[in-house]
Design an enzyme around this catalytic site. Structure first.
Site, short mmCIF file in Angstrom:
data_model
loop_
_atom_site.label_atom_id
_atom_site.label_comp_id
_atom_site.label_asym_id
_atom_site.label_seq_id
_atom_site.Cartn_x
_atom_site.Cartn_y
_atom_site.Cartn_z
N HIS A 47 0.84 -1.20 0.00
CA HIS A 47 0.00 0.00 0.00
C HIS A 47 0.87 1.25 0.00
CE1 HIS A 47 -3.84 -1.97 0.38
NE2 HIS A 47 -3.41 -2.68 1.41
N GLU A 118 -9.92 1.36 -3.11
CA GLU A 118 -10.28 2.33 -4.16
C GLU A 118 -9.79 3.74 -3.84
OE1 GLU A 118 -14.15 3.72 -6.81
OE2 GLU A 118 -14.41 2.33 -5.12
#
Length: 333
Positions: A47, A118
């Protein structure tokens, strides 16, 4: 020894490194501690911002951090849980993974997923394709490209779902592992993710489920496999949050404190629902109680667990040692 005792003794145990809200030294030190305590693997998530709590918490990029961990450690296996297929061109990912496998002398486990965060896609300029099947078809094609580049002197590819064409491409040096690093596919979708796992992957990973839920997913995976031998070839794993203490009360206090800090009273974002589900299914208690809970996952067919232990990087916390001591005791009984 009961069947559960036997199963949990064979369970491989990995540790998800503390890459959010820490400095890089804490990540490296955690990997070294896990290796010294006998954990089988250490894992990093992929991430650009934290999906737990404040998104602006320090978040160490997966692959550059993995290279540092590979250089610092000697024997523990290391991997990604999981890399998003969207974030890197497959040929670049093939080169990066081959390099880390070389740096680590063949210890890489490559976890790959379709992507889900998202808000992260939007913030950092990546296209979040809908429906999920669009991302998963690209995931499957990415696996094909990785395997093609790693196992051929030259490799050409005409993109079907990816806008990528390769002409006599190559990956030199190739990975240290033969024929290539194990590829894990992460996710629980039964129509696409588990089918692609059955067709292409060396391992499967998922989280947020009780043991019974994993047993149901594994039944679907078995149905997708062309044979029982193929099903047996695939490593089955569970990603679990764990809270451990000398007493049940101490472990529960850890879980409650973490939830109070990182979760709103009424979750509203996908990442909050994910975290809430992880906490609801998290083994919590004394080392013996946690081991008994892990045995239930082993009984369901899970062969490896990847443990997120939120307190383990705190000064003075002994969660890693407590779990390692219990695992060592169980393996000698």
């Amino acid at each position: 020894m009961s069947a559960s005792d036997s199963d949990v003794a064979d369970l491989e145990v990995g540790y998800i490194l503390p890459q959010y809200g820490t400095d890089i030294d804490a990540v490296r030190d955690a990997a070294l501690e896990a290796e010294s305590l006998g954990y089988d693997a250490v894992w990093l998530e992929d991430h650009f911002q934290s999906w737990i709590g404040d998104p602006r918490r320090n978040t160490h990029e997966c692959w550059t951090t993995l290279s540092a961990v590979a250089e610092a450690t000697d024997s523990v296996r290391l991997g990604t849980l999981v890399t998003s297929q969207s974030y890197r061109h497959p040929a670049l990912l093939a080169k990066m993974a081959a390099t880390v496998d070389r740096v680590s002398d063949g210890r890489l486990e490559l976890g790959l997923g379709g992507g889900w965060y998202e808000a992260e896609y939007d913030r950092f300029g990546y296209e979040f394709r809908e429906p999920p099947a669009e991302r998963l078809r690209r995931l499957a094609e990415t696996v094909e490209i990785l395997q093609g580049l790693w196992t051929n002197e030259t490799y050409s590819h005409e993109g079907e779902h990816l806008e990528i064409d390769l002409e006599d491409a190559f990956c030199e040096p190739q990975p240290a592992q033969d024929p290539h690093p194990p590829i894990w596919i992460g996710g629980g979708g039964e129509e696409f993710t588990l089918r692609y796992t059955a067709e292409l992957a060396d391992g499967w990973n998922y989280g947020t489920l009780e043991p019974e839920g994993f047993a149901e997913k594994l039944d679907v995976l078995r149905e997708h496999c062309e044979s029982e031998d193929r099903y047996d070839e695939i490593r089955k794993s569970a990603e679990l949050f764990v809270f451990v203490g000398e007493t049940t009360e101490a472990a529960e206090r850890k879980r409650e404190a973490f939830a109070d800090e990182m979760l709103s009273d009424e979750p509203s974002e996908p990442r909050e629902f994910f975290l809430s589900a992880y906490l609801e299914t998290a083994p919590a208690g004394t080392p013996t109680a946690v081991r008994e809970r892990l045995a239930a996952y082993a009984d369901a067919g899970i062969e490896e667990v990847m443990l997120a232990i939120p307190d383990a990087a705190d000064d003075g916390d002994d969660s890693l040692a407590l779990l390692a001591d219990e695992s060592a005791d169980s393996s000698t009984n």
